[in-house]
Design a protein around this motif. Structure first.
Motif, PDB file in Angstrom:
ATOM      1  N   PRO A   1      -6.880   9.337  -3.044  1.00 21.43           N
ATOM      2  CA  PRO A   1      -6.333   9.414  -4.409  1.00 21.43           C
ATOM      3  C   PRO A   1      -4.834   9.220  -4.509  1.00 21.43           C
ATOM      4  CG  PRO A   1      -6.960  11.590  -3.600  1.00 21.43           C
ATOM      5  CD  PRO A   1      -7.499  10.599  -2.617  1.00 21.43           C
ATOM      6  N   ASP A   2      -4.099   9.438  -3.405  1.00 20.28           N
ATOM      7  CA  ASP A   2      -2.643   9.294  -3.505  1.00 20.28           C
ATOM      8  C   ASP A   2      -2.194   7.867  -3.236  1.00 20.28           C
ATOM      9  OD1 ASP A   2      -3.308   9.217  -0.870  1.00 20.28           O
ATOM     10  OD2 ASP A   2      -1.751  10.597  -0.178  1.00 20.28           O
ATOM     11  N   ALA A   3      -3.122   6.910  -3.259  1.00 27.34           N
ATOM     12  CA  ALA A   3      -2.802   5.481  -3.086  1.00 27.34           C
ATOM     13  C   ALA A   3      -2.196   5.201  -1.729  1.00 27.34           C
ATOM     14  CB  ALA A   3      -1.875   4.989  -4.194  1.00 27.34           C
TER      15      ALA A   3
ATOM     16  N   SER B   1      -1.868  -3.402  -9.240  1.00 28.61           N
ATOM     17  CA  SER B   1      -0.466  -3.147  -9.555  1.00 28.61           C
ATOM     18  C   SER B   1       0.389  -2.927  -8.315  1.00 28.61           C
ATOM     19  CB  SER B   1      -0.346  -1.931 -10.488  1.00 28.61           C
ATOM     20  OG  SER B   1      -0.923  -0.784  -9.877  1.00 28.61           O
ATOM     21  N   GLU B   2      -0.201  -2.386  -7.225  1.00 27.13           N
ATOM     22  CA  GLU B   2       0.563  -2.139  -6.008  1.00 27.13           C
ATOM     23  C   GLU B   2       0.053  -2.970  -4.830  1.00 27.13           C
ATOM     24  OE1 GLU B   2       0.546   1.993  -5.123  1.00 27.13           O
ATOM     25  OE2 GLU B   2       1.875   2.530  -6.772  1.00 27.13           O
TER      26      GLU B   2
ATOM     27  N   THR C   1     -10.059   0.658  -5.782  1.00 22.31           N
ATOM     28  CA  THR C   1      -9.733   2.012  -6.243  1.00 22.31           C
ATOM     29  C   THR C   1      -8.487   2.039  -7.115  1.00 22.31           C
ATOM     30  OG1 THR C   1     -10.682   2.933  -4.221  1.00 22.31           O
ATOM     31  CG2 THR C   1      -9.216   4.366  -5.498  1.00 22.31           C
ATOM     32  N   HIS C   2      -7.463   1.304  -6.714  1.00 25.84           N
ATOM     33  CA  HIS C   2      -6.151   1.426  -7.362  1.00 25.84           C
ATOM     34  C   HIS C   2      -5.743   0.209  -8.183  1.00 25.84           C
ATOM     35  CE1 HIS C   2      -5.666   4.965  -4.849  1.00 25.84           C
ATOM     36  NE2 HIS C   2      -5.910   4.232  -3.783  1.00 25.84           N
TER      37      HIS C   2
ATOM     38  N   PHE D   1      -8.738  -0.750  -1.216  1.00 29.34           N
ATOM     39  CA  PHE D   1      -7.560  -0.266  -1.943  1.00 29.34           C
ATOM     40  C   PHE D   1      -7.532  -0.828  -3.364  1.00 29.34           C
ATOM     41  CE2 PHE D   1      -3.186  -0.638  -3.325  1.00 29.34           C
ATOM     42  CZ  PHE D   1      -2.628   0.576  -2.969  1.00 29.34           C
TER      43      PHE D   1
END
Length: 556
Positions: free
Chosen positions: A415-417, A454-455, A450-451, A447
């Motif tokens: 969850p913390d990327a 954007s990153e 889930t995220h 990744f």
């Protein structure tokens, strides 16, 4: 007495005759006299052999025309210059005709000729590196008539040079010696396709002569080429002139030892730790720290072990850190930089360098047989976790340790990327570099799922091309989600550009349904729907062009 009609010449006539004769005698070159008359004017000076009057200018031009023909006819031909040596033969097979036409088209599309890159047309210059890679993979020779345009393109883009010079072959060197605009081909780095200007390593006399007398760029290329053939021979060659080289040259030469680095290089690198140049010392220490069995690695491990320990007195095991209180001469000799950057504390700066240079395999014994994953999961006292884990990340990237890289990355869906030790995207990208292509693609796909994207841009940049199917599918799905949500489209332009170059061309048919302009939600960015449609059309057309390029190079 017989009367004579002959008139005796006057004194003035005699003087004029004498002056004319002396003037004519003084004039050594009729052409110079004509030039003088033209400069002074026929009113002030008479053309040779003519009188003054209205026809004097015409007489001067006639005389000049006559002298011009005479001068040209009397010229002696200069010795002919020696013709340039014949270019070396290129034994590789020629390109198939469709691939040759494609290359000409790609080279025609130069920066500034397209009037901007918006629209649905592919960016051909961005496809040129892939075309060159495919041509080199097939082993084709470059068409001679396209070599100038190819060298011009490589001159303007350094990222093209390795592939372009490999494809251009020996004729690139031949042309570079005739045109100073292409001299970069003569000093290109090893791996750029250039050949040594001497016989292959093995002719010791020629190699030694070039090493002692060659230009710096030639010597760098020579050292790297010898290193590829025989690491020991390259090291011995470097040792013959090491003490007389300039500091900046020693740094470049030392960097060539990265290729084929082995325990046999340790004695030479240990000597370089005492170099008078700080940059040379730092590079030598970095190379030694990549050798787990080196004496420097053992010294750094001993120092790091005195700073990092496990405290079992509080029940649950906890990592405690006591950073160095000083940077002594021994630490500086081993590559520790004493002065920290602005904003960094001295002790944390020194600690990070010690841990980074310590072989990761030694921490298992230090922490009671725990695995890398178990060590990374331990709590760290007094807010030292970020500093300690960041140093372990740098060590894992430097030592290309896949086990520690996995432990520090953690699960891609965390969850913390990020993993428990990865404190930045750049560090995650470096850790991914230690994994295999398939594992790297799988982690980044998880990744993104889930995220989102954007990153993910920096992480996508380290993945092998073309992207594996799970990664490509994750990227397309994330772009589709962003499109349907009416997200600000321009923030995804970087990912779109990567997708054009890295997505498997087989995905083109799957993307056709995304090329239509979608209905825009009420809170969507103005014009987002049209932009997304245009971007997906450009992506599809680029993928189809890449597939056509591949088929042409394979003769299909």
């Amino acid at each position: 007495m017989e009367r004579s009609d002959m008139k005796a010449p006057s004194t003035a006539d005699a003087t004029a005759t004498s002056t004319t004769a002396s003037t004519t005698t003084a004039i050594g070159d009729p052409w110079e006299e004509l030039v003088t008359v033209a400069l002074l004017g026929t009113d002030r000076r008479t053309p040779p052999g003519h009188s003054t009057g209205a026809d004097a200018p015409t007489a001067l031009l006639d005389a000049a025309a006559l002298q011009t023909v005479r001068r040209r006819a009397g010229l002696r031909p200069a010795p002919a210059a020696a013709p340039p040596a014949r270019a070396a033969d290129d034994p590789r097979p020629p390109l198939p005709a469709p691939a040759r036409r494609r290359l000409a088209m790609l080279l025609t599309d130069r920066p500034g000729t397209g009037g901007g890159r918006r629209g649905t047309a592919p960016d051909l210059m961005e496809l040129l590196p892939q075309w060159l890679a495919g041509a080199n993979e097939q082993g084709y020779a470059a068409p001679p008539d396209l070599l100038p345009a190819l060298l011009d393109a490589a001159r303007g883009r350094t990222d093209l040079r390795p592939q372009a010079l490999t494809f251009a072959g020996p004729r690139a060197l031949w042309l570079a010696r005739l045109n100073p605009d292409w001299k970069f081909a003569l000093r290109s780095t090893p791996g750029g396709g250039t050949a040594l200007p001497v016989p292959v390593p093995g002719d010791a006399a020629d190699v030694q002569r070039l090493w002692e007398e060659g230009l710096f760029a030639e010597r760098v290329t020579l050292l790297a080429t010898v290193r590829a053939h025989s690491p020991a021979a390259a090291r011995e060659l470097l040792a013959t002139t090491w003490s007389t080289e300039r500091a900046e040259d020693r740094l470049m030469f030392l960097d060539s030892l990265r290729s084929g680095l082995a325990d046999a290089d340790e004695p030479f690198l240990e000597q370089a730790l005492s170099d008078r140049s700080r940059n040379v010392r730092a590079t030598a220490a970095e190379l030694l720290s990549a050798l787990p069995g080196s004496a420097l690695a053992a010294r750094m491990a001993s120092r790091a072990a005195s700073c990092v320990a496990v405290d079992r007195t509080q029940g649950a095991a906890t990592i405690t850190v006591e950073a160095p209180h000083e940077c002594d001469a021994g630490m500086e000799r081993d590559g520790v930089v004493a002065k920290p950057p602005t904003g960094r504390g001295e002790r944390s700066w020194w600690l990070g360098q010690l841990v980074e240079a310590t072989p990761l395999g030694g921490w298992t014994a230090r922490f009671g047989g725990r695995t890398a994953k178990e060590i990374v999961a331990l709590p760290v006292a007094d807010d030292w976790q970020g500093e300690l884990h960041a140093a372990w990340c740098r060590a894992a990237a430097r030592q290309r340790d896949a086990v520690w890289s996995r432990a520090l990355l953690g699960a891609p869906a965390s969850p913390d990327a990020g993993g428990p030790g990865a404190v930045s995207l750049s560090e995650r990208a470096k850790l991914l570099g230690a994994l295999s292509d398939g594992e790297r693609a799988e982690w980044v796909a998880g990744f993104i799922a889930t995220h989102g994207l954007s990153e993910a841009f920096q992480l996508l940049g380290v993945c092998a091309q073309p992207w594996a199917e799970p990664l490509g599918r994750a990227v397309v799905d994330a772009l589709n989600i962003a499109r349907d949500a009416g997200s600000y489209p321009w923030s995804f332009s970087g990912v779109m550009g990567l997708a054009e170059r890295c997505l498997d061309p087989a995905e083109a048919s799957r993307l056709d349904g995304l090329t239509a302009t979608p209905d825009e939600p009420e809170d969507a960015a103005p014009g987002a729907g049209g932009y997304w449609s245009e971007a997906f059309q450009r992506l599809v057309s680029t993928l189809r062009l890449r597939r056509a390029m591949r088929d042409e190079l394979r003769g299909m």
